[in-house]
Motif scaffolding. Structure first.
Motif, PDB file in Angstrom:
ATOM      1  N   VAL A 239     -38.211  26.175  -4.866  1.00 36.11           N
ATOM      2  CA  VAL A 239     -37.155  25.224  -4.511  1.00 36.11           C
ATOM      3  C   VAL A 239     -36.173  25.103  -5.675  1.00 36.11           C
ATOM      4  CG1 VAL A 239     -38.654  23.897  -2.965  1.00 36.11           C
ATOM      5  CG2 VAL A 239     -38.425  23.194  -5.352  1.00 36.11           C
TER       6      VAL A 239
ATOM      7  N   THR B  18     -33.259  20.113  -5.190  1.00 29.50           N
ATOM      8  CA  THR B  18     -34.214  19.797  -4.126  1.00 29.50           C
ATOM      9  C   THR B  18     -35.424  19.065  -4.704  1.00 29.50           C
ATOM     10  OG1 THR B  18     -33.507  21.679  -2.799  1.00 29.50           O
ATOM     11  CG2 THR B  18     -35.699  20.793  -2.340  1.00 29.50           C
TER      12      THR B  18
ATOM     13  N   ASN C  44     -34.440  15.550  -5.817  1.00 29.10           N
ATOM     14  CA  ASN C  44     -34.148  14.650  -4.703  1.00 29.10           C
ATOM     15  C   ASN C  44     -35.402  13.903  -4.262  1.00 29.10           C
ATOM     16  OD1 ASN C  44     -31.434  15.238  -4.567  1.00 29.10           O
ATOM     17  ND2 ASN C  44     -31.652  16.743  -2.930  1.00 29.10           N
TER      18      ASN C  44
END
Length: 196
Positions: free
Chosen positions: A35, A39, A42
């Motif tokens: 990832v 990402t 987040n």
């Protein structure tokens, strides 16, 4: 928990196992999980969030397995064995296989006390559930179901932390189980000692 979160947490366990918590960077975690940094950030602000997430994820998995398998456990002894296996034995085995286990344990303990306490409370609730049908005998033995469940959960965890090796750990769990069975079911006649 989303599939992304599960992927990240599984990757984190793998990387933490290999390098330890301190030496693992968020970049290492991104690479292992496949990832982007954005990402990852987040959902998880830092490694502390990831450690808390790991505790929650593996507690949830263990409790799901217990709930699924408990109805097939034929008696209290088998129920306790199942709970001990999912609550502490699997974790013990995982830690024994980690080259940086102490770093992982220290990292989890330092930042995740609330998550660890929540996990312990959820396991105690399952122990209460299996002991409740034996409440009368447990009360006659001078205990409450809640106190016995608390003792079993805490003692099982401590046994794993202080055992000399796996055999010693399992022997301690057998002793805890026998103490619990004696409280819940009464003394088991010993065939090796004959009455005079």
């Amino acid at each position: 928990m989303t599939e992304l979160e599960k992927t990240v947490l599984d990757a984190a366990l793998h990387v933490f196992s290999r390098y330890g918590v301190k030496r693992t960077s968020m970049g290492d975690l991104c690479e292992e999980a496949g990832v982007s940094r954005q990402t990852l950030y987040n959902r998880f602000r830092n490694k502390d969030d990831i450690l808390r997430g790991l505790i929650g994820r593996y507690t949830e998995l263990a409790l799901e397995e217990i709930a699924e398998e408990l109805p097939q456990a034929p008696d209290l002894a088998a129920q306790i064995d199942l709970i001990f296996d999912r609550m502490v034995v699997r974790g013990f085995d995982t830690m024994q296989a980690m080259p940086n286990a102490q770093d992982f344990i220290d990292g989890a303990n330092a930042v995740s006390q609330e998550a660890l306490q929540c996990s312990a409370g959820r396991f105690r609730a399952v122990i209460v559930e299996v002991l409740t049908p034996h409440e009368g005998a447990i009360n006659r033995a001078g205990m409450t179901v809640e106190a016995l469940a608390d003792c079993l959960q805490r003692a099982a965890k401590a046994a794993g932390m202080h055992a000399q090796d796996r055999a010693h750990f399992l022997a301690q769990l057998r002793t805890l189980k026998q103490l619990c069975l004696t409280a819940a079911l009464g003394p088991v006649p010993d065939a090796t000692h004959k009455e005079d």
